[in-house]
Design an enzyme around this catalytic site. Sequence first.
Site, short mmCIF file in Angstrom:
data_model
loop_
_atom_site.label_atom_id
_atom_site.label_comp_id
_atom_site.label_asym_id
_atom_site.label_seq_id
_atom_site.Cartn_x
_atom_site.Cartn_y
_atom_site.Cartn_z
N CYS A 90 -1.28 1.50 -3.30
CA CYS A 90 -2.32 2.54 -3.17
C CYS A 90 -1.79 3.97 -3.16
CB CYS A 90 -3.12 2.34 -1.88
SG CYS A 90 -3.47 0.63 -1.49
N HIS A 108 -26.95 20.68 -2.30
CA HIS A 108 -27.02 21.16 -3.67
C HIS A 108 -26.02 22.28 -3.90
CE1 HIS A 108 -29.03 21.76 -7.50
NE2 HIS A 108 -29.08 23.05 -7.24
N TYR A 116 -8.40 -4.02 -11.48
CA TYR A 116 -8.09 -2.72 -10.86
C TYR A 116 -6.79 -2.11 -11.42
CZ TYR A 116 -11.30 -3.48 -6.85
OH TYR A 116 -12.39 -3.65 -6.03
N GLU A 175 -25.87 14.33 -4.41
CA GLU A 175 -27.30 14.49 -4.11
C GLU A 175 -28.16 13.56 -4.97
OE1 GLU A 175 -29.15 18.30 -5.28
OE2 GLU A 175 -27.33 18.71 -6.42
N LYS A 191 0.31 5.08 -6.24
CA LYS A 191 -0.65 5.02 -7.36
C LYS A 191 -1.56 6.24 -7.35
CE LYS A 191 -4.50 3.90 -6.78
NZ LYS A 191 -5.03 2.57 -6.55
N GLU A 210 -6.39 1.17 -13.77
CA GLU A 210 -5.84 2.39 -13.16
C GLU A 210 -4.60 2.86 -13.91
OE1 GLU A 210 -7.59 1.91 -8.63
OE2 GLU A 210 -5.49 1.43 -8.95
N CYS A 218 0.82 -1.22 0.00
CA CYS A 218 0.00 0.00 0.00
C CYS A 218 0.85 1.26 0.00
CB CYS A 218 -0.94 -0.01 1.21
SG CYS A 218 -1.87 1.52 1.37
P1 NDP Z 1 -7.61 -8.27 -10.48
O1 NDP Z 1 -7.94 -9.54 -9.85
O2 NDP Z 1 -8.39 -7.06 -10.15
O3 NDP Z 1 -7.60 -8.42 -12.05
C1 NDP Z 1 -6.81 -9.36 -12.69
C2 NDP Z 1 -7.09 -9.24 -14.16
O4 NDP Z 1 -6.16 -10.04 -14.88
C3 NDP Z 1 -8.49 -9.71 -14.53
O5 NDP Z 1 -8.99 -8.85 -15.51
C4 NDP Z 1 -8.23 -11.11 -15.09
O6 NDP Z 1 -9.13 -11.47 -16.10
C5 NDP Z 1 -6.86 -10.92 -15.72
N1 NDP Z 1 -6.10 -12.17 -15.77
C6 NDP Z 1 -5.96 -13.07 -14.79
N2 NDP Z 1 -5.20 -14.10 -15.20
C7 NDP Z 1 -4.87 -13.84 -16.47
C8 NDP Z 1 -4.11 -14.53 -17.43
N3 NDP Z 1 -3.56 -15.71 -17.16
N4 NDP Z 1 -3.97 -13.98 -18.65
C9 NDP Z 1 -4.54 -12.78 -18.93
N5 NDP Z 1 -5.28 -12.08 -18.05
C10 NDP Z 1 -5.44 -12.61 -16.84
O7 NDP Z 1 -6.06 -8.08 -10.16
P2 NDP Z 1 -5.12 -6.81 -10.11
O8 NDP Z 1 -3.77 -7.37 -10.30
O9 NDP Z 1 -5.60 -5.73 -11.00
O10 NDP Z 1 -5.28 -6.33 -8.61
C11 NDP Z 1 -5.17 -7.24 -7.53
C12 NDP Z 1 -6.04 -6.83 -6.39
O11 NDP Z 1 -5.48 -5.73 -5.73
C13 NDP Z 1 -7.44 -6.37 -6.80
O12 NDP Z 1 -8.32 -7.45 -6.93
C14 NDP Z 1 -7.82 -5.46 -5.68
O13 NDP Z 1 -8.42 -6.18 -4.66
C15 NDP Z 1 -6.48 -4.90 -5.22
N6 NDP Z 1 -6.31 -3.52 -5.75
C16 NDP Z 1 -7.15 -2.56 -5.31
C17 NDP Z 1 -7.05 -1.28 -5.78
C18 NDP Z 1 -7.97 -0.24 -5.29
O14 NDP Z 1 -8.59 -0.45 -4.25
N7 NDP Z 1 -8.17 0.85 -6.02
C19 NDP Z 1 -6.02 -0.90 -6.74
C20 NDP Z 1 -5.20 -1.99 -7.15
C21 NDP Z 1 -5.34 -3.26 -6.67
P3 NDP Z 1 -10.56 -12.12 -15.80
O15 NDP Z 1 -11.44 -10.99 -15.35
O16 NDP Z 1 -10.94 -12.69 -17.11
O17 NDP Z 1 -10.33 -13.15 -14.74
#
Ligand code: NDP
Length: 461
Positions: A48, A442, A184, A447, A51, A188, A43
Amino acid sequence: MAQYDYDLFVIGGGSGGVRASRMAAQAGARVALAEEDRLGGTCVIRGCIPKKLFVYASHFSEDFFDATGYGWSVGKPVFDWPTLIANKDKEIARLEGLYRRNVEAAGVTIIGDRAVFDDPHTLRLINSGKTVTAKTILIATGNRPTREMGTTHIVPGGDLCITSNEAFHLEKLPRRILIAGGGYIALEFAHIFHGLGSEVSLVYRGEKPLRGFDEDLRDALMESMQRRNLNVLLGCEFTGIEKRGHCLHAETNKGATIECDQVMLAIGRAPNTAMLHVEKAGVDLGKRGEVVVDKFSRTSAQNIYAIGDVTDRIQLTPVAIHEAMCFVKTVFENNPTAPDHEHVPSAVFTTPEIATVGMSETKALGLGHAVDVYKSTFKPLKHTMTGSGERSLFKMIVDQKTQAVLGCHIFGWGAAEIIQMAAVAMRMGARKSDFDATIALHPTAAEEFVTMRTKSYSKTP
Ligand code: NDP
């Protein structure tokens, strides 16, 4: 003499580990915390916080443009990546220092080393070679970006790719970047790099990014990305990546070769358990390598607990902190407390943001709720004078029978700030009538949630 060196040994100095160690020490326990890297974890150091600083930086390009509608002329904006990196590094170092001082002030012994299990009460410190013992051990080692593109293989040339870890330290802003993933981090960073001036292509294997989010939010985001000329390649995966001269060439399953300067993998994160030797302590791991825990965050070993991303429950900092506080209550305050994973708000810091709490329409229907749906899309007041085509979306899912608010979803400016408060209301069991009875503030976007009187539609499972 005490039977163990410490009452509590925490492995990992991220959000969860730091909070647990501080609170346990404040409750009178003798606590040590091992962190092999910088204190603060994902984080603070590589997630976080940096980022969000990048997100702020990326907004200025549109702000300069929007300002002209309000009579400002700002000349030709010029962005300097090294300045952003240096200032970000300074702020992260300040925060890390703050973390360290707070942990030390609570009386926790910080050990700058990697700790691995020798047995359920003994840890070996890899660099010093020493062993330490503790009555209770907390695993809070977090997770890391995965590079595994398939179920078993790493895509050829995958080592040429960066992950979010490296994105925070690039020497220069890539002119062209390909980002793999549709979650995510991918979204982002796609918006961050786009806002800073890179040409961005998002490569996603599915049919629409942000699987699991409300469909209307996903559609609104896709539309907004198209309007911003962010190139989104759907149903697309890399099959190989090659370096040719100064450029990278990425081949996809669609037969196309895309030339770029950086390829970033944002395809999920894997729990940090590989080198912990948990098997020596009788700690069971799940299929993805996550530490398996019960509702009190206790592992299969009765004196060992785990919290945060390493348990792969909900990968969010505030959840890890909540789990840490519940752990301390359970173990050191004689007050068994299970973490509450309901009504966890979350935001995806795209431009503009997505924020959400509770159930999507699909999830509510899937769980058997007949729902009333309230939906509003509008041009934000600010953009009535900027020429931007951006629209905001507010959506509320209400249980037809009880009129309880099941889900609140926003795509638009300020979404994350608004949803935090909606989460309080939902946690208190707010009904639609409570929102209706609340006087609007407002003129704001927020709102909308208290003025959506007309049902958009109803659906039954
Ligand atoms: P996510 O789980 O959010 O997303 C992973 C993505 O990668 C999905 O779109 C998934 O596709 C894709 N994917 C998974 N495996 C493969 C593969 N083998 N080949 C191609 N694509 C693949 O993971 P992130 O790494 O983005 O983030 C991890 C976690 O960290 C998040 O789930 C969140 O909880 C946390 N986070 C939170 C943030 C915030 O609060 N703003 C910011 C950043 C991270 P599919 O959908 O098809 O499975």
